[in-house]
Motif scaffolding. Structure first.
Motif, PDB file in Angstrom:
ATOM      1  N   ARG A 152      -1.055   4.370  -1.776  1.00 10.75           N
ATOM      2  CA  ARG A 152      -1.680   4.308  -1.812  1.00 10.75           C
ATOM      3  C   ARG A 152      -2.785   4.317  -0.435  1.00 10.75           C
ATOM      4  O   ARG A 152      -1.994   4.048   0.668  1.00 10.75           O
ATOM      5  CB  ARG A 152      -2.654   2.700  -2.532  1.00 10.75           C
ATOM      6  CG  ARG A 152      -4.036   2.959  -2.669  1.00 10.75           C
ATOM      7  CD  ARG A 152      -4.625   3.808  -3.908  1.00 10.75           C
ATOM      8  NE  ARG A 152      -3.813   2.558  -5.099  1.00 10.75           N
ATOM      9  CZ  ARG A 152      -5.237   1.861  -5.318  1.00 10.75           C
ATOM     10  NH1 ARG A 152      -6.143   1.721  -4.914  1.00 10.75           N
ATOM     11  NH2 ARG A 152      -4.535   1.284  -6.989  1.00 10.75           N
ATOM     12  N   ASP A 153      -3.430   5.553  -0.150  1.00  8.42           N
ATOM     13  CA  ASP A 153      -4.427   5.850   1.490  1.00  8.42           C
ATOM     14  C   ASP A 153      -5.518   5.178   1.005  1.00  8.42           C
ATOM     15  O   ASP A 153      -6.698   5.302   0.616  1.00  8.42           O
ATOM     16  CB  ASP A 153      -3.902   7.323   1.968  1.00  8.42           C
ATOM     17  CG  ASP A 153      -4.498   7.530   2.476  1.00  8.42           C
ATOM     18  OD1 ASP A 153      -4.393   6.839   3.772  1.00  8.42           O
ATOM     19  OD2 ASP A 153      -5.334   8.010   2.727  1.00  8.42           O
ATOM     20  N   LEU A 154      -5.343   4.270   1.662  1.00 11.31           N
ATOM     21  CA  LEU A 154      -7.128   3.531   2.123  1.00 11.31           C
ATOM     22  C   LEU A 154      -7.594   3.151   2.807  1.00 11.31           C
ATOM     23  O   LEU A 154      -9.171   3.690   3.254  1.00 11.31           O
ATOM     24  CB  LEU A 154      -6.312   1.845   2.142  1.00 11.31           C
ATOM     25  CG  LEU A 154      -5.673   1.231   1.641  1.00 11.31           C
ATOM     26  CD1 LEU A 154      -5.090  -0.453   2.156  1.00 11.31           C
ATOM     27  CD2 LEU A 154      -6.641   1.000   0.210  1.00 11.31           C
ATOM     28  N   LEU A 161      -8.293  -4.400  -2.704  1.00 10.51           N
ATOM     29  CA  LEU A 161      -7.912  -3.398  -2.272  1.00 10.51           C
ATOM     30  C   LEU A 161      -6.921  -2.830  -3.825  1.00 10.51           C
ATOM     31  O   LEU A 161      -6.620  -1.877  -3.713  1.00 10.51           O
ATOM     32  CB  LEU A 161      -6.683  -3.392  -1.410  1.00 10.51           C
ATOM     33  CG  LEU A 161      -7.279  -3.944  -0.291  1.00 10.51           C
ATOM     34  CD1 LEU A 161      -5.780  -4.210   1.015  1.00 10.51           C
ATOM     35  CD2 LEU A 161      -8.262  -3.018   0.203  1.00 10.51           C
ATOM     36  N   MET A 170       1.048  -1.255  -0.247  1.00 10.97           N
ATOM     37  CA  MET A 170      -0.239  -0.313   0.100  1.00 10.97           C
ATOM     38  C   MET A 170       0.536   1.072   0.367  1.00 10.97           C
ATOM     39  O   MET A 170       0.844   2.187  -0.830  1.00 10.97           O
ATOM     40  CB  MET A 170      -0.742   0.012   1.218  1.00 10.97           C
ATOM     41  CG  MET A 170      -2.447  -0.156   1.110  1.00 10.97           C
ATOM     42  SD  MET A 170      -3.120  -0.141   2.882  1.00 10.97           S
ATOM     43  CE  MET A 170      -2.677   1.338   2.953  1.00 10.97           C
ATOM     44  N   GLY A 224     -10.528   0.681   4.318  1.00 11.73           N
ATOM     45  CA  GLY A 224      -9.168   0.004   3.848  1.00 11.73           C
ATOM     46  C   GLY A 224      -8.702  -1.420   4.048  1.00 11.73           C
ATOM     47  O   GLY A 224      -8.111  -2.500   4.387  1.00 11.73           O
TER      48      GLY A 224
END
Lengths: 343, 428
Positions: free
Chosen positions: B346-348, B386, B341, B352
């Motif tokens: 990527r910011d979940l 994801l 991630m 997330g």
């Protein structure tokens, strides 16, 4: 042979009997002769077959003897009939022209395109330059590279106008070009390739395999403006939307940033990107499309039939067949040196 | 069990010395030295480690089959079954959630893979390129078979349509399910004749335990060879580029190891030092063999014989916890997902992170049916929802796996033992 003798002797006999004019006899004799002739033919044929099968063995020394006699007699005759032995039979005109000039003129694109042709005029290197040099060496002449052409089609035009003997300049074999010039066998068989942004791809897959996703490619695909790949893209990926970029560098940049899903070009250019920019390799996936082709070949004027045969034969005798990966491996050092120079 | 310090001194009982911590310490030291300084010697002595591991694994299936059938059958006869099933149903999911959440929390705080330098990215990229992840595909023709793991493979790998095929191919999950069904049905047969079968299973179990005990004399040699070979396989350049992930993952394993040890210690009621000594064998075996199954007999022995937990429950629950819960894999997948991630920036968000926690549990449990590199491909189960790509990072995880696998195994075995102690009672 035996058969022939038999028939002849019998026919003589027959004529003799007719002289006696015994008609009754002649009729019986005719029947008897027919029988004998039949038997003679049958046995004679088998004998003849034997004779024929034996004949080559018996005949061969004699025949070879004749041949040697003929061979020895021919020069004797030619010396007598031809007073000047130094004149050789004429060379094919396309080869003769090169030999007379003492150099092989090869057209190459004006801009560098590693690993095919790169470097300054004094010191050119690359796969295409290597091949041109080898051809010149085989002909026993020196090499002259003309780099006036600015596009690949201009390179083809140079050859068509006979301003160069041939062109080796990363030129793809296309039917359109083949109407005006001749192509040799491919010296590098490539396939078409896609450079895919992995993150964008992961968005698209939705549980499908990557192969399925590519076959039904949707989203934005970048190509070089006006290149033949615009047409290929419409044909192979009708669902994708085309984004044209002025240069390949712009296209690659857009893929790395994730502005577009993929870039479409030949396999070598695709693989070159991840090799020359390893820091972007985690973002990028290279895909070679196995049922497509983009083969590079030597371009010759349509009239140079013999030179074409010469080039083809030379390509046949090459010990190793180049593939995209071997070419990239061979020039790996070149790129790492380039990277060092830049940083 | 060894109780006095004097027993560790080498001049007493020569062959028993091979079982002392000193022998283990010396052999692991030698293994580390050979593996790092003389990799070619490590390859040369590797067959001994393979032999040792093979002997250990030889005992696993008979022990698994006899221990589970026997203990489940007796449990059914003694009418305590419901109580244990309830405990398992509560403790297994809760412990999995806790472990996964701890791993995600640590990885989210430490942030491995965040803001990597260009040089690091280049090293990683060169590795990705070297392993040839180029895809070659045709635009027409039949689709190739997909080989990625999924939940259905877990279900497929659980039900044995032929138990002898499952036994001969060493498909642990199928054997496990068979043993459980066999044990329950055997316990339900209310006939005195079953006693003979229970005794047979018991003697089978005892016999293979003797083999395992005998093999502990060979542990120092096996350990040295296995450690040396493993270390010689680790690529140093990759390790340095992924050092922040490696450190975070190992720290997570260490923390969960510590928590598990504390749980075992509290539940055993013994002093801390004897508890640690009792845990020595399974811990060292997991690190040396990287095979959780090979450690199963040692784990059962140390829980039931040394720490005096109820043997019946231990025999049943330990194999279940080790083969099904796969705590080590859950921890590893949680850390790895967070690494990927952050690598792809990527910011979940919280939702997330919730997916990571649940997905890691699922992916971790899915590794129970598979071995080798396939274990790592289960990471796809977390990454796919994801929308993160797997192939490129998989190459990196495969490269550092010789180092990570022992710790993952330790997580599987040790946490599995801790969970067992939460379910099993002490022998009075």
């Amino acid at each position: 042979m035996f058969q022939k003798l038999m028939t002849q002797s019998f026919s003589c006999l027959w004529r003799g009997k007719r002289d006696v004019k015994a008609d009754r006899w002649s009729r019986t004799l005719l029947g008897g002769f027919a029988l004998v002739l039949f038997l003679g033919l049958t046995f004679g044929a088998s004998d003849g077959a034997l004779a024929v099968s034996k004949a080559p063995i018996a005949a061969s020394p004699a025949a070879s003897a004749t041949r040697t006699a003929a061979a020895s007699s021919t020069p004797a005759r030619s010396t007598t009939s031809n007073p000047s032995p130094t004149v050789l039979p004429a060379m094919p005109p396309d080869i003769q022209r090169i030999l007379d000039r003492g150099k092989l003129t090869v057209a190459v694109l004006g801009q560098d395109n590693a690993p095919f042709f790169m470097g300054n005029p004094g010191h050119l290197e690359g796969l295409d330059i290597q091949l041109a040099q080898a051809l010149a060496d085989q002909l026993g002449v020196s090499l002259e590279v003309t780099r006036s052409a600015q596009t690949f089609d201009q390179v083809v035009d140079t050859v068509y106008g006979q301003k160069a003997d041939l062109a080796i300049s990363k030129i793809s074999r296309t039917l359109k070009r083949a109407q005006r010039v001749r192509f040799s066998r491919p010296y590098l068989r490539m396939r078409q390739g896609l450079l895919v942004n992995r993150l964008q791809m992961a968005e698209q897959t939705q549980g499908r395999s990557i192969v399925e996703t590519i076959r039904d490619l949707r989203g934005q695909v970048g190509v070089i403006e006006g290149s033949s790949y615009v047409g290929f893209l419409k044909q192979k990926f009708p669902q994708a939307s085309i984004v044209e970029y002025p240069t390949w560098e712009d296209t690659v940049g857009a893929v790395v940033r994730g502005d577009i899903l993929a870039a479409y070009r030949d396999e070598l250019e695709i693989k070159k990107v991840v090799r020359t920019r390893p820091d972007a390799a985690l973002q990028l996936q290279t895909i070679a499309l196995t049922d497509t082709q983009d083969s590079l070949a030597v371009v010759l004027p349509w009239s140079s039939a013999h030179l074409l045969a010469f080039v083809d034969q030379y390509l046949d005798t090459l010990a190793t067949q180049y593939t995209v990966d071997t070419v990239l491996d061979e020039y790996a050092d070149y790129w790492s040196a380039q990277r060092l120079k830049q940083s | 069990m060894v109780t006095s310090r004097k027993a560790y001194l080498p001049h007493q009982a020569s062959i028993e010395w091979l079982r002392s911590p000193w022998a283990i310490l010396i052999s692991s030291g030698m293994g580390v030295f050979i593996g790092t300084a003389h990799p070619q010697v490590a390859v040369w002595i590797a067959p001994f480690g393979t032999l040792y591991l093979g002997l250990l694994k030889m005992c696993v299936l008979p022990i698994l089959l006899s221990a589970i059938t026997n203990s489940l059958g007796r449990l059914m006869q003694s009418h305590d079954a419901r109580q244990y099933v309830q405990r398992i149903a509560v403790v297994f999911p809760l412990s999995l959630l806790t472990v996964s959440a701890i791993a995600v929390a640590i990885a989210a705080l430490a942030g491995p893979g965040r803001d990597l330098s260009t040089e690091t990215l280049q090293t990683l990229g060169v590795l990705v390129n070297q392993s040839g992840v180029d895809l070659e595909m045709a635009l027409s023709g039949p689709l190739p078979e997909a080989s990625t793991g999924s939940v259905t493979t877990l279900v497929d790998s659980m039900v044995p349509d032929n138990i002898f095929a499952a036994l001969s191919e060493g498909q642990t999950l199928k054997v496990l399910l068979f043993a459980m069904i066999f044990g329950v049905s055997l316990g339900l047969v209310k006939a005195p004749t079953t006693a003979a079968l229970f005794d047979t299973l018991d003697s089978l179990y005892q016999a293979f335990n003797k083999v395992i005990y005998g093999l502990t004399y060979l542990l120092p040699f096996g350990l040295c060879s296995l450690l040396a070979y493993q270390l010689s396989q680790v690529g140093v350049a990759v390790l340095l580029s992924m050092v922040d992930f490696v450190v975070v993952a190992i720290a997570t394993f260490a923390l969960i190891y510590l928590v598990s040890t504390l749980v075992i210690w509290r539940r055993s009621g013994l002093n801390f030092w004897p508890t640690l000594l009792a845990l020595k064998d399974p811990t060292i075996l997991s690190l040396a063999t990287s095979s959780s199954l090979a450690c199963l007999p040692a784990a059962i022995t140390s829980l039931s014989d040394t720490l005096k937990f109820n043997p019946q429950t231990t025999n049943l629950v330990t194999p279940l916890a080790i083969t099904l819960c796969r705590f080590g894999s859950v921890i590893y997948f949680a850390s790895a997902t967070l690494f990927v991630m952050q690598l792809y920036q990527r910011d979940l968000g919280l939702a997330g992170l919730g997916i990571v926690i649940m997905g890691s549990i699922l992916a971790g449990m899915a590794t129970s049916g598979v071995t080798g590199v396939l274990t790592l491909t289960m990471l796809g189960l977390v990454l796919e929802p994801l929308k993160l790509p797997l192939e490129a990072v998989l190459v990196l995880f495969i490269a550092i796996d010789p180092l990570m696998d022992p710790f993952r195994t330790l997580g599987i075995v040790h946490t599995g033992m801790a969970v067992t102690t939460l379910i099993a009672d002490q022998e009075s």
